[in-house]
Scaffold this motif. Structure first.
Motif, PDB file in Angstrom:
ATOM      1  N   TYR A 150       0.816  -1.214   0.000  1.00 43.13           N
ATOM      2  CA  TYR A 150       0.000   0.000   0.000  1.00 43.13           C
ATOM      3  C   TYR A 150       0.852   1.268   0.000  1.00 43.13           C
ATOM      4  N   ASP A 151       1.813   1.366   0.900  1.00 37.28           N
ATOM      5  CA  ASP A 151       2.609   2.588   1.003  1.00 37.28           C
ATOM      6  C   ASP A 151       3.420   2.844  -0.260  1.00 37.28           C
ATOM      7  N   ARG A 152       3.886   1.780  -0.893  1.00 40.94           N
ATOM      8  CA  ARG A 152       4.640   1.956  -2.133  1.00 40.94           C
ATOM      9  C   ARG A 152       3.726   2.411  -3.268  1.00 40.94           C
ATOM     10  N   MET A 153       2.518   1.859  -3.329  1.00 39.01           N
ATOM     11  CA  MET A 153       1.598   2.211  -4.404  1.00 39.01           C
ATOM     12  C   MET A 153       0.985   3.595  -4.208  1.00 39.01           C
ATOM     13  N   MET A 154       0.922   4.073  -2.955  1.00 42.91           N
ATOM     14  CA  MET A 154       0.299   5.358  -2.668  1.00 42.91           C
ATOM     15  C   MET A 154       1.328   6.440  -2.334  1.00 42.91           C
ATOM     16  N   ASP A 155       2.554   6.261  -2.807  1.00 42.46           N
ATOM     17  CA  ASP A 155       3.595   7.230  -2.455  1.00 42.46           C
ATOM     18  C   ASP A 155       3.441   8.563  -3.169  1.00 42.46           C
ATOM     19  N   GLY A 207      -5.760   3.072   8.161  1.00 45.16           N
ATOM     20  CA  GLY A 207      -4.887   2.365   7.231  1.00 45.16           C
ATOM     21  C   GLY A 207      -3.526   2.059   7.818  1.00 45.16           C
ATOM     22  N   THR A 208      -2.480   2.368   7.063  1.00 45.81           N
ATOM     23  CA  THR A 208      -1.112   2.083   7.511  1.00 45.81           C
ATOM     24  C   THR A 208      -0.538   3.193   8.373  1.00 45.81           C
ATOM     25  N   GLY A 209      -1.374   4.136   8.788  1.00 46.41           N
ATOM     26  CA  GLY A 209      -0.972   5.092   9.815  1.00 46.41           C
ATOM     27  C   GLY A 209      -0.263   6.345   9.358  1.00 46.41           C
ATOM     28  N   ASN A 210      -0.296   6.641   8.071  1.00 49.15           N
ATOM     29  CA  ASN A 210       0.455   7.811   7.590  1.00 49.15           C
ATOM     30  C   ASN A 210      -0.049   9.124   8.182  1.00 49.15           C
ATOM     31  N   MET A 211      -1.363   9.325   8.199  1.00 46.98           N
ATOM     32  CA  MET A 211      -1.896  10.574   8.742  1.00 46.98           C
ATOM     33  C   MET A 211      -1.829  10.585  10.264  1.00 46.98           C
ATOM     34  N   SER A 212      -2.133   9.469  10.889  1.00 47.83           N
ATOM     35  CA  SER A 212      -2.120   9.424  12.357  1.00 47.83           C
ATOM     36  C   SER A 212      -0.722   9.707  12.905  1.00 47.83           C
ATOM     37  N   CYS A 233      -8.729  10.426   3.171  1.00 47.12           N
ATOM     38  CA  CYS A 233      -8.427   9.476   2.079  1.00 47.12           C
ATOM     39  C   CYS A 233      -9.659   8.674   1.688  1.00 47.12           C
ATOM     40  N   ASP A 234     -10.825   9.318   1.668  1.00 44.60           N
ATOM     41  CA  ASP A 234     -12.124   8.776   1.254  1.00 44.60           C
ATOM     42  C   ASP A 234     -12.523   7.465   1.936  1.00 44.60           C
ATOM     43  N   SER A 235     -12.108   7.266   3.173  1.00 52.14           N
ATOM     44  CA  SER A 235     -12.521   6.068   3.900  1.00 52.14           C
ATOM     45  C   SER A 235     -14.041   6.001   4.073  1.00 52.14           C
ATOM     46  N   VAL A 236     -14.676   7.160   4.264  1.00 53.55           N
ATOM     47  CA  VAL A 236     -16.131   7.182   4.470  1.00 53.55           C
ATOM     48  C   VAL A 236     -16.871   6.768   3.199  1.00 53.55           C
ATOM     49  N   ASN A 237     -16.245   6.900   2.039  1.00 55.11           N
ATOM     50  CA  ASN A 237     -16.882   6.448   0.797  1.00 55.11           C
ATOM     51  C   ASN A 237     -17.086   4.937   0.764  1.00 55.11           C
ATOM     52  N   TYR A 238     -16.400   4.199   1.646  1.00 57.63           N
ATOM     53  CA  TYR A 238     -16.606   2.755   1.703  1.00 57.63           C
ATOM     54  C   TYR A 238     -17.936   2.400   2.352  1.00 57.63           C
ATOM     55  N   LEU A 239     -18.598   3.361   2.975  1.00 54.06           N
ATOM     56  CA  LEU A 239     -19.949   3.156   3.471  1.00 54.06           C
ATOM     57  C   LEU A 239     -20.885   3.260   2.272  1.00 54.06           C
ATOM     58  N   THR A 296      -8.960   2.425 -16.873  1.00 57.53           N
ATOM     59  CA  THR A 296      -8.059   1.421 -16.317  1.00 57.53           C
ATOM     60  C   THR A 296      -6.667   2.020 -16.199  1.00 57.53           C
ATOM     61  N   PHE A 297      -6.040   1.806 -15.047  1.00 56.49           N
ATOM     62  CA  PHE A 297      -4.697   2.336 -14.802  1.00 56.49           C
ATOM     63  C   PHE A 297      -3.740   1.173 -14.576  1.00 56.49           C
ATOM     64  N   ARG A 298      -2.581   1.267 -15.208  1.00 59.72           N
ATOM     65  CA  ARG A 298      -1.554   0.245 -15.054  1.00 59.72           C
ATOM     66  C   ARG A 298      -0.261   0.882 -14.563  1.00 59.72           C
ATOM     67  N   GLU A 299       0.428   0.178 -13.692  1.00 62.22           N
ATOM     68  CA  GLU A 299       1.692   0.678 -13.168  1.00 62.22           C
ATOM     69  C   GLU A 299       2.673  -0.486 -13.051  1.00 62.22           C
ATOM     70  N   LYS A 300       3.892  -0.235 -13.450  1.00 63.58           N
ATOM     71  CA  LYS A 300       4.926  -1.265 -13.357  1.00 63.58           C
ATOM     72  C   LYS A 300       6.159  -0.678 -12.705  1.00 63.58           C
ATOM     73  N   ARG A 301       6.544  -1.263 -11.584  1.00 66.19           N
ATOM     74  CA  ARG A 301       7.755  -0.846 -10.889  1.00 66.19           C
ATOM     75  C   ARG A 301       8.638  -2.063 -10.641  1.00 66.19           C
ATOM     76  N   ARG A 302       9.776  -1.811 -10.062  1.00 66.27           N
ATOM     77  CA  ARG A 302      10.735  -2.888  -9.851  1.00 66.27           C
ATOM     78  C   ARG A 302      10.202  -3.968  -8.929  1.00 66.27           C
ATOM     79  N   ALA A 303       9.480  -3.550  -7.871  1.00 65.74           N
ATOM     80  CA  ALA A 303       9.045  -4.516  -6.860  1.00 65.74           C
ATOM     81  C   ALA A 303       7.580  -4.924  -6.988  1.00 65.74           C
ATOM     82  N   TYR A 304       6.820  -4.291  -7.902  1.00 63.48           N
ATOM     83  CA  TYR A 304       5.426  -4.698  -8.075  1.00 63.48           C
ATOM     84  C   TYR A 304       4.874  -4.190  -9.399  1.00 63.48           C
TER      85      TYR A 304
END
Length: 257
Positions: free
Chosen positions: A11-16, A48-53, A117-123, A164-172
């Motif tokens: 997640y953190d790598r994809m949302m950097d 999530g992974t705690g970035n804002m907190s 980060c639109d967490s409330v949109n999951y409702l 559709t979005f595609r991304e290719k990096r070294r680790a994913y």
């Protein structure tokens, strides 16, 4: 299909590309504008992974993080308790809690509850939104606030649409397939990715569903939950939301009527 399971590992790598520091500065302006003082108690829903907190923690707030994904919370706790972050900066560790935002409780009342980060949109229903607001109001102090952001229907229908979005990096590598059901106002995105785990590659897929809320739905849920008033802003400004706003921020006030 569960959400944010193995996705937590990348997640953190994809949302950097998310400017968390800039978003936090705007959030602080909103909080201070609505009389939340520095070093107050704050709970983040969908942390999530705690970035804002962790940014709020570093700025002196007493922070609690809540999420429905155990995998995301494990990443957040590991980051927060690392020697290079918490101990070296002499910070009190964040309390992370596994819970559904629609039904959670806390021991201590909070000055503010936030969700970004639109967490409330999951409702996906107005009832879900009401239940979340009711749970929030129960843990807020008098004059506390609930601040959350939402992606809009304009964003789902006109910006994401069926792209559709595609991304290719070294680790994913990843593929995001988007679709929006205008009749039911449900946005789906199918996430498929491969990531490197040690010397091996692993594959994973998740289906995410989000829902935009109308101003009337937000107002009705807030009144039902007992909030006395609120404000709405076009994201990262103090302007009123526009027809083509892609993200909005809502502030609800826990004041006596």
């Amino acid at each position: 299909m569960e959400q944010y399971t193995l996705f937590a590992k990348v997640y953190d790598r994809m949302m950097d590309n998310i400017p968390y520091e800039e978003w936090e500065q705007y959030l602080l302006k909103l909080l201070f504008r609505h009389h939340i003082k520095p070093c107050s108690s704050i709970t983040e829903l969908g942390c999530g992974t705690g970035n804002m907190s962790m940014l709020l923690q570093a700025d002196g707030f007493e922070v609690t993080g809540i999420d429905i994904s155990k995998d995301m919370l494990l990443v957040a706790e590991e980051k927060n308790l690392s020697d290079t972050y918490c101990k070296d900066n002499d910070l009190t560790p964040i309390t992370y809690i596994y819970s559904d935002m629609r039904d959670f409780t806390l021991t201590d009342k909070q000055d503010a509850v936030i969700s970004v980060c639109d967490s409330v949109n999951y409702l996906t229903t107005e009832e879900d939104l009401y239940m979340t607001m009711a749970s929030v109001r129960k843990v807020l102090k008098k004059n506390g606030v609930f601040v959350f952001d939402l992606k809009t229907e304009f964003f789902y229908s006109e910006v994401l649409g069926h792209r559709t979005f595609r991304e290719k990096r070294r680790a994913y590598t990843s593929v995001w397939e988007n679709s929006y059901d205008r009749e039911n106002r449900i946005h789906e995105y199918r996430l498929k990715f491969r990531y490197k785990d040690g010397h091996n590659w692993r594959e994973h897929a998740e289906l995410h569903k989000q829902h935009p809320f109308t101003a009337e739905e937000i107002k009705n849920a807030a009144l039902r939950a007992g909030f006395a008033g609120g404000a709405a802003y076009d994201a990262f400004t103090f302007d009123k939301p526009r027809k083509n706003s892609e993200r909005i921020y809502i502030v609800l006030f826990n004041r006596l009527k």
